[in-house]
Scaffold this active site. Structure first.
Site, PDB file in Angstrom:
ATOM      1  CG  MET A 109      10.433 -20.090 -12.388  1.00 32.92           C
ATOM      2  SD  MET A 109      11.672 -21.162 -11.683  1.00 32.92           S
ATOM      3  CE  MET A 109      10.854 -22.740 -11.705  1.00 32.92           C
ATOM      4  CG  LEU A 137       3.895 -18.487 -19.296  1.00 28.44           C
ATOM      5  CD1 LEU A 137       3.365 -17.122 -19.729  1.00 28.44           C
ATOM      6  CD2 LEU A 137       4.162 -18.502 -17.793  1.00 28.44           C
ATOM      7  CG  HIS A 138       0.808 -24.456 -16.951  1.00 31.53           C
ATOM      8  ND1 HIS A 138       0.039 -24.009 -15.918  1.00 31.53           N
ATOM      9  CD2 HIS A 138       1.993 -24.823 -16.409  1.00 31.53           C
ATOM     10  CE1 HIS A 138       0.701 -24.117 -14.778  1.00 31.53           C
ATOM     11  NE2 HIS A 138       1.907 -24.601 -15.057  1.00 31.53           N
ATOM     12  N   GLY A 167      -2.588 -22.686 -15.631  1.00 30.95           N
ATOM     13  CA  GLY A 167      -2.433 -22.308 -14.218  1.00 30.95           C
ATOM     14  C   GLY A 167      -1.825 -20.913 -14.101  1.00 30.95           C
ATOM     15  CG  HIS A 168       2.222 -20.211 -15.373  1.00 39.29           C
ATOM     16  ND1 HIS A 168       2.558 -21.316 -16.115  1.00 39.29           N
ATOM     17  CD2 HIS A 168       3.110 -20.167 -14.335  1.00 39.29           C
ATOM     18  CE1 HIS A 168       3.609 -21.917 -15.570  1.00 39.29           C
ATOM     19  NE2 HIS A 168       3.954 -21.250 -14.480  1.00 39.29           N
ATOM     20  CG  ASP A 228       3.761 -21.122 -26.767  1.00 35.43           C
ATOM     21  OD1 ASP A 228       2.987 -20.815 -27.688  1.00 35.43           O
ATOM     22  OD2 ASP A 228       3.442 -21.854 -25.805  1.00 35.43           O
ATOM     23  CG  ASP A 229       6.408 -18.778 -21.905  1.00 32.77           C
ATOM     24  OD1 ASP A 229       5.670 -19.749 -22.136  1.00 32.77           O
ATOM     25  OD2 ASP A 229       7.471 -18.851 -21.264  1.00 32.77           O
ATOM     26  CD  GLN A 244       0.359 -19.844 -23.507  1.00 36.50           C
ATOM     27  OE1 GLN A 244      -0.677 -20.101 -22.916  1.00 36.50           O
ATOM     28  NE2 GLN A 244       1.464 -20.535 -23.325  1.00 36.50           N
ATOM     29  CE  LYS A 260       1.546 -28.338  -9.354  1.00 29.61           C
ATOM     30  NZ  LYS A 260       2.979 -28.244  -9.075  1.00 29.61           N
ATOM     31  CB  VAL A 294      -5.487 -24.187 -13.114  1.00 29.91           C
ATOM     32  CG1 VAL A 294      -6.155 -24.629 -14.412  1.00 29.91           C
ATOM     33  CG2 VAL A 294      -5.934 -22.782 -12.728  1.00 29.91           C
ATOM     34  CB  SER A 341       3.256 -28.954 -13.074  1.00 31.58           C
ATOM     35  OG  SER A 341       4.668 -28.892 -12.997  1.00 31.58           O
ATOM     36  CB  SER A 342       6.494 -25.752 -16.250  1.00 32.67           C
ATOM     37  OG  SER A 342       5.800 -24.534 -16.070  1.00 32.67           O
ATOM     38  NE  ARG A 343      10.624 -29.203 -11.992  1.00 37.96           N
ATOM     39  CZ  ARG A 343      10.718 -28.159 -11.158  1.00 37.96           C
ATOM     40  NH1 ARG A 343       9.641 -27.731 -10.520  1.00 37.96           N
ATOM     41  NH2 ARG A 343      11.871 -27.540 -10.973  1.00 37.96           N
TER      42      ARG A 343
END
Ligand code: AMP
Length: 283
Positions: free
Chosen positions: A30, A33-34, A36-37, A77-78, A81, A149, A176, A185-187
């Site tokens: 969704m 991104l961090h 983990g993604h 930004d996504d 990356q 996750k 991660v 988490s994005s949240r």
């Protein structure tokens, strides 16, 4: 890196690669991104010839009072990356191309969708199965990568793929974490600096459960009660669940005799966070 918005274009690219005999990996996200993604993307890059990522904040998996409208959207930004990781294709559709006027067909949910998140987020998993099956149809990859996750989500998707004979392999990837243990988490970006500290209560409670089981405790209700206490004492404002259940079916257990999974959903400030830990019995 190709960036496409329409299902037809995404399908044409992936089907083309498949017809040429290449192995294709799909990473549904969704966005926002961090690391983990990105770990899912890297796994796909290491196992497949082509890697495709979808970025779509899926409205049907959010409840009416949840954070759909404020969910972070950071497409530029996504894309930067993903381009750095040499992703081959990004599918970033508009809402209307996945949910046109008249859309009304939802995928059902398996039994494993009923407990835990199923109790606290009614209809959430019907939104998840629907969007994931749509993405698997639009992007017919060999392998789809999902994070542990979202443990129950992974179990639901595995069951759907099996039950509906979807011709794709599902790969589960480890969670991660930040260096202090917080699951990425994005949240997490909703949290204030104090909330960010309080959010560690989830990983602390999961580690507590693992230690309790390693030290020989077997009564699930006692460990769950201690997890709840630890969550509240360390910053959770409310708890949806803190449970220890069967790792395959997510069904209740009362005594620990084999591997289990501990799962938590709790609110810190106004942010709902989830985390889990699979706990094996040491010999
Ligand atoms: P989302 O964008 O939140 O829908 O997540 C997209 C995919 O990334 C899902 O398969 C998630 O389980 C996975 N994911 C999210 N956070 C993490 C994490 N911290 N570690 C590994 N995978 C993750």
């Amino acid at each position: 890196m190709k960036i496409v918005e329409t299902p037809d274009s995404a399908y044409a690219h992936i089907n083309g690669w498949r017809c040429e005999g290449f192995k294709v990996g799909l990473v549904p996200t969704m966005g926002a991104l961090h690391a983990g993604h990105l770990s899912l993307v890297e796994r796909s890059r290491s196992e497949c010839d082509y890697t495709a990522v979808s970025i779509f904040v899926n409205p049907t998996q959010f409840g009416p009072h949840e954070d759909f409208s404020k969910y972070p959207r950071t497409l530029e930004d996504d894309l930067r990356q993903l381009s750095n990781l040499d992703v081959d294709l990004v599918f970033a559709p508009q809402n209307t191309s996945l949910y046109p006027d008249g859309f009304s067909c939802f995928v059902g949910t398996p039994k494993v969708a009923q407990p835990l998140e199923g109790i606290h987020r009614h209809d959430h998993f019907a939104g998840v199965t629907t969007i994931v099956l749509k993405l698997m149809n639009i992007m017919p990859a060999n392998v789809a990568y999902f994070g542990m996750k979202d443990y129950q989500q992974l179990a639901v998707i595995r069951r759907m793929v099996e039950d509906l004979n979807v011709p794709i392999q599902v790969a589960g990837c480890p969670t991660v974490r930040e260096s202090d243990g917080l699951a990425m988490s994005s949240r997490n970006r909703y949290l204030s600096p104090e909330g960010r500290q309080k959010a560690l209560c989830l990983s602390k409670a999961l580690n507590f459960a693992a230690d309790a089981i390693a030290s020989g405790q077997t009564a699930v209700s006692e460990i769950e009660a201690s997890m709840q206490k630890l969550l509240v004492e360390n910053g959770a404002d409310s708890i949806d669940y803190a449970r220890i259940v069967d790792p395959d079916w997510l069904t209740d257990i009362s005594t620990i005799t084999g591997p289990v999974v501990a799962l938590i959903a709790a609110h810190v400030e106004k942010t709902r966070l989830i985390d889990n830990r699979v706990i094996e019995l040491e010999n």
